[in-house]
Design a protein around this motif. Structure first.
Motif, short mmCIF file in Angstrom:
data_model
loop_
_atom_site.label_atom_id
_atom_site.label_comp_id
_atom_site.label_asym_id
_atom_site.label_seq_id
_atom_site.Cartn_x
_atom_site.Cartn_y
_atom_site.Cartn_z
N SER A 55 -5.77 -2.32 8.64
CA SER A 55 -7.08 -1.74 8.31
C SER A 55 -7.52 -2.11 6.90
CB SER A 55 -7.02 -0.21 8.45
OG SER A 55 -6.00 0.33 7.62
N SER A 56 -6.91 -3.14 6.35
CA SER A 56 -7.24 -3.54 4.98
C SER A 56 -7.91 -4.90 4.96
CB SER A 56 -5.96 -3.59 4.13
OG SER A 56 -5.30 -2.34 4.13
N SER A 57 -8.38 -5.30 3.77
CA SER A 57 -8.97 -6.62 3.61
C SER A 57 -7.89 -7.68 3.77
CB SER A 57 -9.61 -6.73 2.23
OG SER A 57 -8.62 -6.62 1.21
N ALA A 58 -8.31 -8.92 3.99
CA ALA A 58 -7.35 -10.00 4.21
C ALA A 58 -6.43 -10.18 3.01
CB ALA A 58 -8.10 -11.30 4.51
N GLY A 62 -2.51 -9.36 3.26
CA GLY A 62 -1.53 -10.42 3.03
C GLY A 62 -0.42 -9.99 2.10
N ARG A 63 -0.79 -9.22 1.08
CA ARG A 63 0.22 -8.72 0.15
C ARG A 63 1.17 -7.75 0.85
NH1 ARG A 63 -3.39 -7.40 -5.30
NH2 ARG A 63 -3.98 -9.58 -5.78
N ALA A 122 -7.78 -13.95 9.12
CA ALA A 122 -7.21 -14.97 8.23
C ALA A 122 -5.68 -14.97 8.24
CB ALA A 122 -7.70 -14.73 6.80
N LEU A 123 -5.09 -13.88 8.70
CA LEU A 123 -3.63 -13.78 8.67
C LEU A 123 -2.99 -14.01 10.04
CD1 LEU A 123 -3.18 -10.62 6.42
CD2 LEU A 123 -2.99 -13.01 5.75
N ARG A 124 -3.79 -14.23 11.05
CA ARG A 124 -3.23 -14.35 12.39
C ARG A 124 -2.56 -15.69 12.64
NH1 ARG A 124 -8.30 -11.56 15.69
NH2 ARG A 124 -8.15 -9.53 14.59
N ASP A 125 -2.94 -16.70 11.87
CA ASP A 125 -2.31 -18.01 12.01
C ASP A 125 -1.21 -18.15 10.97
OD1 ASP A 125 -4.08 -18.68 14.04
OD2 ASP A 125 -5.58 -19.37 12.57
N SER A 126 -0.28 -19.05 11.24
CA SER A 126 0.83 -19.25 10.30
C SER A 126 0.30 -19.71 8.96
CB SER A 126 1.81 -20.28 10.86
OG SER A 126 2.36 -19.81 12.08
N GLY A 127 0.93 -19.22 7.91
CA GLY A 127 0.54 -19.61 6.58
C GLY A 127 1.72 -19.51 5.65
N SER A 128 1.43 -19.37 4.37
CA SER A 128 2.52 -19.29 3.39
C SER A 128 3.35 -18.03 3.58
CB SER A 128 1.93 -19.33 1.97
OG SER A 128 1.03 -18.24 1.80
#
Length: 341
Positions: A55-58, A62-63, A122-128
């Protein structure tokens, strides 16, 4: 074409065909055991953090996702160091770390999958900082296993030291070493029985008991002369361990598939427990040998097909016979019959 079916009879699609067996419905079920209250709170905090991320911003989400990973990594890294003293001195603590690690790892397998679709796009795909924790499950499980195995090695050393320090092995009727080993194993039973998962407990106690049994067998085989009184003393000592061993294993309705099997003509093997005591059958046969006559030993060898031949090599069987019996024609005749098939 014939296609394999699942347990409900539904045919599997070609894309799902596997040579391995289907996974059990209980594959990811956590075994019945005890865990620390703090670990339950720790896992709850992991879920609360990921709920907040949904429920937070991207950026903030992410953090939080990375924070959850850092928390898991910190647990895996710091537990063996922070609790080093208690892990070395308190058997229950090593068992709890083992269980705690399995519990956390069990959640790691599904944690990312449960929340990935609910996180900001923005976080649903693989990233760092990919939303998966399955890689940490293995590392945490390995840490817990290593902690418990280290404790097992310490207990094994203590048991073998107890036997080594016992005086008059095979010479005088002294069973203090075996009594003390049984006492140590019973203490571990009281600590581990309701803490560890049933299968882990049986393997752990079985492995330690197997170390004791193997040591007793090796020490007996190393004796060059065993008088009748010494044989009786050894038999009494071994019977003490045999009678006390069954109390180490709680009775369950389903016996272990790894339990030692009974060999026709040999002493009966307990059906429940003893799954990790690989030398148990040999130990029982040694008890029989210590009280047997030359004629009985010949029958038990049975031209290489009897219980004596099953558990002892020809060289071991000959060494026992030479130690137990004086040099006579009957002994020489039996020794000549004992050879590799």
């Amino acid at each position: 074409d014939l296609l394999p079916q699942d347990e409900s009879g539904v045919k599997l699609e070609k894309s799902t065909l596997r040579l391995e067996k289907l996974l059990s419905p209980k594959t990811f079920h956590f075994p019945v055991c005890q865990i620390s209250k703090s670990i339950v709170e720790f896992v709850d905090l992991l879920y609360e953090s990921l709920e907040e991320a949904c429920s937070s911003s991207a950026q903030y989400a992410g953090r939080l996702v990375c924070t959850v990973r850092n928390m898991l990594t910190l647990y895996q890294s710091i537990t063996p160091v922070l609790h080093a003293h208690t892990l070395d001195t308190i058997p229950q603590h090593a068992a709890l770390v083992h269980n705690n690690s399995i519990f956390i790892s069990n959640h790691c397998y599904s944690l990312g999958h449960q929340y990935k679709s609910r996180l900001p796009p923005a976080l649903r795909d693989s990233g760092s900082c990919a939303v998966t924790y399955t890689d940490l499950a293995y590392e945490i499980t390995q840490m817990g296993t290593e902690v418990f195995c280290k404790a097992m090695l310490a207990h094994k050393k203590a048991l073998l030291d107890t036997i080594g320090q016992a005086q008059g092995f095979g010479e005088v009727p002294s069973n203090s070493g075996v009594r003390q080993c049984l006492h140590q194993l019973q203490q571990l039973r009281n600590v581990w029985h309701k803490v560890l998962p049933h299968s882990v407990y049986h393997k752990a106690i079985g492995t330690l008991l197997n170390s004791v049994v193997r040591e007793l067998i090796d020490r007996t085989l190393s004796l060059e002369d065993i008088s009748e009184s010494s044989a009786q003393s050894l038999t009494a000592t071994f019977m003490l361990l045999k009678d006390g061993a069954s109390a180490l294993f709680p009775v369950t309705s389903t016996p272990s598939v790894d339990a030692p099997k009974h060999v026709p003509g040999s002493a009966p093997v307990p059906k429940e427990g003893l799954c990790g005591v690989r030398q148990w059958g040999k130990f029982l046969e040694l008890i029989v040998v210590l009280g047997a006559s030359l004629r009985q030993l010949e029958d038990r060898w049975a031209e290489g097909s009897g219980p004596l031949a099953l558990y002892f090599t020809p060289d071991q069987a000959k060494a026992l016979i030479r130690a137990l019996f004086q040099n006579t024609e009957k002994r020489a005749a039996l020794l000549a019959k004992i050879k590799r098939p």
